[in-house]
Design a protein around this motif. Structure first.
Motif, mmCIF file in Angstrom:
data_model
loop_
_atom_site.group_PDB
_atom_site.id
_atom_site.type_symbol
_atom_site.label_atom_id
_atom_site.label_comp_id
_atom_site.label_asym_id
_atom_site.label_seq_id
_atom_site.Cartn_x
_atom_site.Cartn_y
_atom_site.Cartn_z
ATOM 1 N N LEU A 9 0.830 -1.201 0.000
ATOM 2 C CA LEU A 9 0.000 0.000 0.000
ATOM 3 C C LEU A 9 0.867 1.254 0.000
ATOM 4 O O LEU A 9 2.046 1.221 0.328
ATOM 5 C CB LEU A 9 -0.914 -0.010 1.229
ATOM 6 C CG LEU A 9 -1.830 -1.232 1.364
ATOM 7 C CD1 LEU A 9 -2.725 -1.093 2.580
ATOM 8 C CD2 LEU A 9 -2.666 -1.424 0.104
ATOM 9 N N THR A 10 0.243 2.329 -0.385
ATOM 10 C CA THR A 10 0.959 3.608 -0.508
ATOM 11 C C THR A 10 1.636 3.978 0.799
ATOM 12 O O THR A 10 1.023 3.934 1.875
ATOM 13 C CB THR A 10 -0.032 4.716 -0.916
ATOM 14 O OG1 THR A 10 -0.749 4.300 -2.076
ATOM 15 C CG2 THR A 10 0.711 6.004 -1.217
ATOM 16 N N THR A 45 -5.748 1.569 8.911
ATOM 17 C CA THR A 45 -4.376 1.876 9.331
ATOM 18 C C THR A 45 -4.364 3.231 10.030
ATOM 19 O O THR A 45 -5.144 4.126 9.708
ATOM 20 C CB THR A 45 -3.413 1.913 8.128
ATOM 21 O OG1 THR A 45 -3.766 3.008 7.268
ATOM 22 C CG2 THR A 45 -3.472 0.611 7.342
ATOM 23 N N ARG A 78 -6.960 5.650 7.756
ATOM 24 C CA ARG A 78 -7.070 5.304 6.331
ATOM 25 C C ARG A 78 -7.655 3.899 6.201
ATOM 26 O O ARG A 78 -7.259 2.979 6.914
ATOM 27 C CB ARG A 78 -5.707 5.372 5.643
ATOM 28 C CG ARG A 78 -5.134 6.774 5.608
ATOM 29 C CD ARG A 78 -3.856 6.840 4.771
ATOM 30 N NE ARG A 78 -3.307 8.173 4.795
ATOM 31 C CZ ARG A 78 -3.673 9.159 3.967
ATOM 32 N NH1 ARG A 78 -4.583 8.911 3.039
ATOM 33 N NH2 ARG A 78 -3.127 10.358 4.037
ATOM 34 N N TYR A 87 -8.571 0.753 3.494
ATOM 35 C CA TYR A 87 -8.246 0.142 2.205
ATOM 36 C C TYR A 87 -9.237 -1.001 1.973
ATOM 37 O O TYR A 87 -9.254 -1.982 2.728
ATOM 38 C CB TYR A 87 -6.813 -0.384 2.193
ATOM 39 C CG TYR A 87 -5.775 0.698 2.387
ATOM 40 C CD1 TYR A 87 -5.263 1.396 1.310
ATOM 41 C CD2 TYR A 87 -5.333 1.029 3.667
ATOM 42 C CE1 TYR A 87 -4.317 2.403 1.485
ATOM 43 C CE2 TYR A 87 -4.392 2.035 3.859
ATOM 44 C CZ TYR A 87 -3.885 2.715 2.758
ATOM 45 O OH TYR A 87 -2.957 3.707 2.936
ATOM 46 N N ASP A 88 -10.052 -0.844 0.938
ATOM 47 C CA ASP A 88 -11.077 -1.838 0.618
ATOM 48 C C ASP A 88 -10.555 -2.722 -0.511
ATOM 49 O O ASP A 88 -10.380 -2.271 -1.642
ATOM 50 C CB ASP A 88 -12.363 -1.126 0.181
ATOM 51 C CG ASP A 88 -13.554 -2.062 0.146
ATOM 52 O OD1 ASP A 88 -13.350 -3.268 0.369
ATOM 53 O OD2 ASP A 88 -14.675 -1.584 -0.099
ATOM 54 N N MET A 89 -10.264 -3.988 -0.186
ATOM 55 C CA MET A 89 -9.778 -4.942 -1.181
ATOM 56 C C MET A 89 -10.962 -5.453 -1.997
ATOM 57 O O MET A 89 -11.869 -6.091 -1.450
ATOM 58 C CB MET A 89 -9.081 -6.130 -0.506
ATOM 59 C CG MET A 89 -8.094 -5.734 0.578
ATOM 60 S SD MET A 89 -6.586 -5.045 -0.084
ATOM 61 C CE MET A 89 -5.781 -4.507 1.433
ATOM 62 N N ILE A 120 -7.874 -2.137 -5.086
ATOM 63 C CA ILE A 120 -8.211 -1.563 -3.785
ATOM 64 C C ILE A 120 -8.808 -0.179 -3.990
ATOM 65 O O ILE A 120 -8.516 0.509 -4.972
ATOM 66 C CB ILE A 120 -6.984 -1.468 -2.850
ATOM 67 C CG1 ILE A 120 -5.912 -0.534 -3.442
ATOM 68 C CG2 ILE A 120 -6.405 -2.828 -2.558
ATOM 69 C CD1 ILE A 120 -4.815 -0.201 -2.466
ATOM 70 N N GLU A 162 -9.156 3.294 -1.735
ATOM 71 C CA GLU A 162 -8.617 3.934 -0.536
ATOM 72 C C GLU A 162 -9.540 5.055 -0.093
ATOM 73 O O GLU A 162 -10.023 5.852 -0.902
ATOM 74 C CB GLU A 162 -7.213 4.471 -0.825
ATOM 75 C CG GLU A 162 -6.557 5.124 0.375
ATOM 76 C CD GLU A 162 -5.151 5.623 0.071
ATOM 77 O OE1 GLU A 162 -4.587 6.346 0.916
ATOM 78 O OE2 GLU A 162 -4.636 5.293 -1.013
ATOM 79 N N SER A 201 -10.319 7.840 3.514
ATOM 80 C CA SER A 201 -9.838 8.392 4.787
ATOM 81 C C SER A 201 -11.042 8.866 5.593
ATOM 82 O O SER A 201 -11.956 9.490 5.043
ATOM 83 C CB SER A 201 -8.874 9.554 4.561
ATOM 84 O OG SER A 201 -7.715 9.122 3.887
#
Length: 879
Positions: A266-267, A288, A297, A299-301, A316, A318, A320
């Motif tokens: 991830l970024t 995260t 944050r 992250y939706d897989m 993914i 992303e 926030s």
């Protein structure tokens, strides 16, 4: 956790309890707030507008806490393991628990050989007596110790004094365990731990420089991968082979089945991460948190977590979220409430927060609206019955397609009835197209004077062609004592314009009698009276108004208007003229208004009639053709055409015709309404081929065809294609697919060939019966047999019609419904995957009850490969 930021743990089996741990353990009970105006109880905290937390117990007996883990089983319910700075693991409790098992376990300590910090703890979810502890590195000791909390105690006197200098209370307890069940990770440091749910004896550990999987059945071997991302290892609860870990600001997603490298990185964040956690109620959602941040944050897989290829990464999305304004020390997902979490700040203030799902909208071709939010699927339904004017244009076009709107090519004017007879612009359009077609048919029957192209060019082009040929004449009023003469203009082109306006039938005589009779039958009394007056028949106008007033649905005020008309005088300074000029604007009906505007106008100046926007365009244009000279008429039609084009008014097709100006007008109409259905049918009605090739026209036609396909109106789309090919022969596509022989490669569609067959008839090859009843069971070119049907084992073939060029009278091939080439059940059909097939009727019957191919030893699931095989036309489904 002394000197560190607080952390949160939810109770495994009590969804309304959680622990906040820093220098002490605080147990809270969360509940719904009774009212926002009610004062909080003593010891309660406001977490959100809907929830509050009440402090139940505090445990400060275990100093130097570094990590905490809650016992996973229901009994005992408040047992926690605390890892300390000296490496010891202490079992402690919260509140009063009368369970004897809990009393025996509380206070129990597990001591390593060498004192160093305990970094992480993990209970085995299945073998709940096993507790794994991860410690710092020591050159002569192991860093991963697995303790059995039910093991026997070891007297503390057996422990060297240098290893217990941080434990002052051990002498009181006297219960210490020094022998772990398993020892792993020698000469290394363990920073994070988690048990793998797929096997109770597999332990994933984040060591100093690698991720290692320990199998307790064979502790001498381990599977590991070198990486820096060794902190915070956690397993996805919905996909047990997917693991997340982090290092500084970067998160790595691993697939344990391909453990060589992370499947996704991830970024990287600018600040170091402090926590990552999978959502327990939502598949593939990872949260995260970075240091000194108030943002979490997500992250939706998306889709399958397993990559298709070695280099393929999961998709993914992303996001926030900001649960509170202050910096967040830690967070914890709620174990059962969907997308809910509690966050805590460094000063122990807490907030209850729900992450709202992304809403995915789906609008079906039939205007049904649905959206997905979390685990719920919602459908939007309209309340009440909306009128047709409030319906979306797509709904209107769908209903019109069901009524075969636009396909009536004999009585073209009837198409506006199929559209619902509610839009006056559509009525004007289809009557205009009807008059154009009617005139074209009349001209085609005459040997001379073909002006058919001029008809479809519109009245604007027609009046331009009449310049210099117009004759003016003075006409007097019919049925009036006044003998004032009115100048009228006439020419062959103006008569054509009047015919297109619907005022006269055919010929050069201006006879509006039939038109007036039709208006009276439809109850349009005011319009009929105005047309009679414009044709200088004031007595007929008065009679029409009286008849309208006496009818059941008429307006009694028409008698008053008729009485006012009867007093008409041509004297300019008369009281009648003065009163009519003043009071005509107070009339509600526009036709009554323009009647008095005409009577009070100066000769040649009829702006009160020509620019009354509520009067139909065809009536204003017909009036202009009668009373304006060539120059005035040309200017007026030019100006009115521009107005119609700018507003997209379909009544303007009368002026523009179906030429380029008509396409511009129709483009404005489509931009305003989105009605590509009317635009397609209108342009196909009589436009020349160069206009039909216009990109805009082709765009409308293709969009309408796509709409019909999206609605599953496949039969309607086929009818539209046939209709299009009749009106525009250039659009008829060539044959793109044909059934060819396996041996010679020639088409077996013998009856569709335009070339007469040179050779013996089918009866000479053993096929008896008439040609229309015969079967083609062999290739007409090479005479090799056709394939057999997989079910009936008969050679495939189709009933054929009379062969062109071989009948006695050489008559045209009849492909009507009774004599078509083949019924659908006899068509050739085969699977593109396994190449097996047979008669269409047999195949459909087979796959109603079976999934696999009918051929023995073939396991192909033919029908499931066809994405549209199970769809049915929706043309019979009503809204």
């Amino acid at each position: 956790m002394s000197g560190s930021k607080p952390d949160i743990l939810w109770a495994p089996h009590h969804v309304n309890r959680f622990v906040v741990c820093d220098s002490e353990l605080s147990l809270y009970y969360i509940e719904s707030a009774v009212s926002s105006s009610t004062e909080l109880k003593a010891g309660s905290l406001q977490l959100s507008e809907e929830t509050t937390a009440t402090l139940l117990a505090i445990n400060s007996d275990t100093p130097y806490m570094k990590c905490v883990a809650w016992y996973p089983k229901h009994d005992p319910e408040c047992l926690l393991a605390v890892g300390q700075a000296n490496g010891r693991v202490v079992l402690t409790g919260l509140g009063q628990d009368h369970n004897s098992k809990c009393k025996d376990l509380i206070g129990k300590e597990f001591v390593p050989k060498h004192a160093r910090q305990c970094n992480t703890l993990a209970w085995n979810p299945l073998e709940s007596n096993w507790l794994a502890a991860g410690l710092d590195k020591h050159r002569a000791d192991f860093s991963v110790l697995i303790w059995d909390i039910s093991s026997k105690y070891t007297p503390e006197v057996a422990i060297p004094m240098e290893k217990v200098r941080l434990s002052a209370t051990d002498a009181e307890a006297g219960l210490v365990v020094t022998k772990p069940l398993y020892e792993l990770g020698q000469n290394d440091a363990c920073l994070s731990l988690c048990w793998l749910p797929r096997d109770q004896k597999l332990l994933l550990a984040g060591m100093h420089r690698n991720l290692a999987i320990f199998d307790l059945r064979n502790t001498s071997q381990k599977m590991f991968v070198n990486t820096k991302a060794v902190q915070g290892v956690t397993v996805d609860p919905y996909f047990h082979d997917r693991v997340a870990s982090f290092f500084e600001g970067q998160v790595a997603i691993w697939d344990l089945r391909k453990f060589e490298k992370p499947v996704l990185t991830l970024t990287e964040q600018p600040k170091p991460l402090t926590k990552v956690a999978w959502c327990p109620t939502r598949t593939g959602l990872l949260a995260t948190l970075t240091r000194d941040s108030n943002i979490i944050r997500l992250y939706d897989m998306q889709h399958t977590p397993t990559p298709i290829g070695d280099e393929t990464e999961p998709t993914i999305i992303e996001r926030s979220v900001q649960p509170c304004d202050n910096c967040i020390a830690s967070f914890a997902w709620h174990p059962t409430s969907q997308n809910r979490m509690v966050v805590v700040t460094p000063n122990r203030s807490m907030s209850d927060f729900t992450v709202f799902e992304r809403i995915s909208l789906a609008w079906s071709p039939t205007t049904s609206l649905m959206w997905a939010c979390g685990r719920h699927l919602y459908e939007c339904t309209e309340e009440g019955q909306a009128s047709s004017f409030e319906k979306d244009i797509a709904t209107k076009m769908r209903l019109r397609a069901l009524s075969r709107y636009g396909l009536d090519t004999e009585q073209v004017w009837r198409n506006h009835l199929l559209a619902g007879d509610e839009d006056p612009q559509l009525k004007s359009l289809w009557y205009t197209l009807h008059f154009m077609k009617q005139y074209t048919e009349d001209v085609e029957q005459k040997p001379t004077g073909n002006k058919s192209p001029l008809v479809y060019a519109g009245i604007k082009a027609i009046v331009k062609s009449s310049l210099g040929t117009t004759e003016s004449s003075r006409h007097s009023w019919t049925g009036s004592d006044r003998q004032a003469d009115v100048i009228r203009y006439l020419s062959e082109e103006r008569c054509l314009a009047l015919q297109l306006c619907g005022w006269i039938k055919r010929g050069s005589d201006v006879d509006v009698g039939p038109f007036l009779s039709s208006l009276e039958q439809e109850g349009e009394w005011e319009r009929a009276a105005a047309v009679a007056l414009f044709n200088l028949d004031i007595r007929r106008a008065i009679q029409i108004l009286n008849k309208g007033a006496s009818s059941g649905k008429g307006d009694l005020n028409l008698n008053v208007v008729a009485m006012a008309l009867s007093g008409y005088t041509d004297e300019k300074n008369s009281l009648w003229r003065e009163m009519c000029s003043t009071l005509r604007l107070q009339l509600n009906n526009p036709y009554l208004c323009v009647m008095f505007a005409f009577l009070t106008s100066e000769s040649g100046v009829y702006d009160g009639v020509l620019y009354e926007s509520k009067v139909a365009v065809r009536d204003r244009v017909a009036f202009a053709c009668l009373f304006l000279n060539d120059a005035q008429l040309n200017r007026y039609t030019e100006k009115l055409t521009n107005e119609m084009k700018d507003s997209g008014n379909l009544e303007g097709i009368l002026l523009t015709g179906l030429m380029k100006d008509g396409v511009d007008l129709m483009a404005s109409y489509v931009d305003r309404t989105g009605d590509v259905q009317t635009a397609s049918y209108c342009m196909l009605q009589g436009s020349p081929s160069d206009v039909l090739r216009d990109e805009r026209v082709q765009y409308w036609i293709e969009n309408y065809r796509n709409l019909l396909d999206a609605w599953r109106f496949w039969h309607k789309r086929a009818e539209f294609d046939i209709h299009r090919s009749k009106l525009d022969p250039s659009s008829k596509p060539l044959a793109q697919v044909f059934v060819s022989c396996n041996f010679c490669g020639k088409s077996i569609s013998y009856s569709c060939s335009a070339i007469p067959h040179q050779g013996r008839g089918f009866s000479q090859y053993g096929v008896s019966g008439s040609p229309t009843k015969s079967k083609v069971t062999s290739c007409p070119g090479c005479r090799k047999p056709l394939p057999r049907c997989a079910l009936c084992l008969i050679n495939m073939g189709t009933p054929v019609s009379s062969c062109p060029g071989t009948s006695k009278s050489d008559e045209k091939v009849d492909l009507s419904k009774e004599k078509k080439l083949a019924q659908f059940n006899n068509w050739f059909t085969w699977c593109h995957n396994c190449r097996h097939g047979g008669h269409a009727g047999h195949m459909l019957s087979w796959f109603r009850d079976h999934v696999e191919c009918p051929v023995s030893a073939c396991s192909c699931k033919c029908m499931q490969l066809d994405t549209t095989g199970n769809l049915v036309p929706a043309e019979t489904v009503q809204l």
